[in-house]
Design a protein around this motif. Sequence first.
Motif, mmCIF file in Angstrom:
data_model
loop_
_atom_site.group_PDB
_atom_site.id
_atom_site.type_symbol
_atom_site.label_atom_id
_atom_site.label_comp_id
_atom_site.label_asym_id
_atom_site.label_seq_id
_atom_site.Cartn_x
_atom_site.Cartn_y
_atom_site.Cartn_z
ATOM 1 N N ILE A 1 0.722 -1.173 -0.047
ATOM 2 C CA ILE A 1 -0.068 0.166 0.021
ATOM 3 C C ILE A 1 0.975 1.243 -0.280
ATOM 4 N N GLY B 1 0.361 4.681 1.039
ATOM 5 C CA GLY B 1 -0.467 5.221 2.024
ATOM 6 C C GLY B 1 -0.690 6.810 1.566
ATOM 7 N N LEU C 1 -9.741 8.199 0.567
ATOM 8 C CA LEU C 1 -10.620 7.554 -0.217
ATOM 9 C C LEU C 1 -11.935 8.111 -0.601
ATOM 10 N N ALA D 1 -7.851 7.134 6.462
ATOM 11 C CA ALA D 1 -7.091 7.838 5.434
ATOM 12 C C ALA D 1 -7.822 9.106 4.966
ATOM 13 N N LEU E 1 -3.126 2.387 4.752
ATOM 14 C CA LEU E 1 -4.055 3.395 4.075
ATOM 15 C C LEU E 1 -3.815 4.817 4.589
ATOM 16 N N LEU F 1 -10.825 -1.792 -2.348
ATOM 17 C CA LEU F 1 -10.046 -0.405 -1.869
ATOM 18 C C LEU F 1 -9.690 0.429 -3.234
ATOM 19 N N ALA G 1 -7.309 3.934 -3.422
ATOM 20 C CA ALA G 1 -6.214 3.397 -2.451
ATOM 21 C C ALA G 1 -5.290 2.962 -3.650
#
Length: 426
Positions: A6, A8, A12, A246, A389, A414, A419
């Motif tokens: 991920i 980050g 989202l 996030a 995230l 995601l 993401a």
Amino acid sequence: MDKIIIEGGRPLYGEVKISGAKNAALPLITATLLTPGWHVLHNVPDLRDTRTILALLESLGLVWERQGSTLRINSAGLIGFEASYELVKTMRASVLVLGPLLARLGRARVSLPGGCAIGARPIDFHLQGFKQMGAILTLEQGYVDAQVTGRLRGATIYFDIPSVTGTENILMAAATADGTTVIKNAAREPEVGNLVEMLTAMGARIEGSGTDRLVVHGVSDLQPAEVTTIPDRIEAGTYLIAAGAAGGDVTLTNCNPSHLPALLEKLRVIGFTIEEGAGTIRISRPPPVAGQGGVPLRSVDIKTQPYPGFATDLQAQIMALMTMTSGLSVITETIFENRFMHVAELKRMGADIRVDGHSAIIKGNGRLKGAQVMATDLRASASLVVAGLAAEGVTEISRIYHLERGYENLVDKLANLGAVIRKEKA
Ligand code: EPU
């Protein structure tokens, strides 16, 4: 070993459809053992755990087919009565075959689950209940062998702690018992209600659904049923917490807001705007006030409790979010004695957390940093996804088979929300 990677720090946005609940689907699937004929289960998630339980049923002679999220299962060919150590050790919920097998065949042999990553998790309440219903239990080579001649008998069963799978096992055993069974201090989780709905559709006579006192008047015959699995409240909660950590604006669809009373209130206190619709939940963070920056996230204390309290299955995920707040929070775990394994991993990402007995004290510092982490169980893995995230930089999560037990298409869902996440095969 497969990994999730991920990048980050990206908010989202968008909609995510929630799948059927793992912990509801598992007992619905084992309830098909109770009577032959084609049962139809809708909204069943395709997960490692649902595949495991279907493999177990297949080993007992059942046949099944899947079309999309609809499963058709027929137990007319039932020949076996054993859940092996190999299966039970990969999924404790395999013990859910005990009640229906005992009711249908008068015999069930199931490996006793050992301790697991989150606690000792005995099944003594289940076994005590079967004994009270007339079963003779013997323990040999790590297996419980339960037998009854003729039908099980109705009994009054009291649980010291409301056990979810314990309540489900006794409900299934009691459906065709001779006489009335009363379960006192029964679990009130919505997944239990979903099973009551299925058993009722099969012809069982059950009163008190949704309460801690369930009364089952045994009937001599059941028929196959068609039922829909409830939405997964833990998956829904995980996406809400992820969107909170996030940032952004996310709407869950195909979910049931009334199954998440404690989480939604806590998220409001932390500072999110939560809008509940018919089958939808929207989470957003109030926009920054001109000249004052964003609204800081408030810390809150949380104690896990049986439903309708705060779910232990969301404790690890909300802990990741609490590291982003501006104060001190105390999270107390009252259901399982060893469910803080994610703390050490979150600390590797810069979290300031101290564990003291059953409580974790989290000093929010608003910052997490990407790291290589690994998870010990399903929900601990989900908390690392939430942390990844929200974190600055890259997080690499290994042992993701845990996640695959309980989250359907997590990476795609995601990614659709924006993401930057991918799965890497080893
Ligand atoms: N307990 C006993 N004896 C028993 C049964 C339970 O002492 O015979 C204790 C447990 O050790 C625990 C408490 O009672 O302290 C409650 O456990 P419960 O029996 O309710 O847990 P479970 O039925 O084994 C289900 C979920 C878990 C979830 C718990 C609590 C399924 C298949 N599993 O487990 O889900 O954490 O209820 O809500 O329904 C997960 O999905 O990640 C997961 C672990």
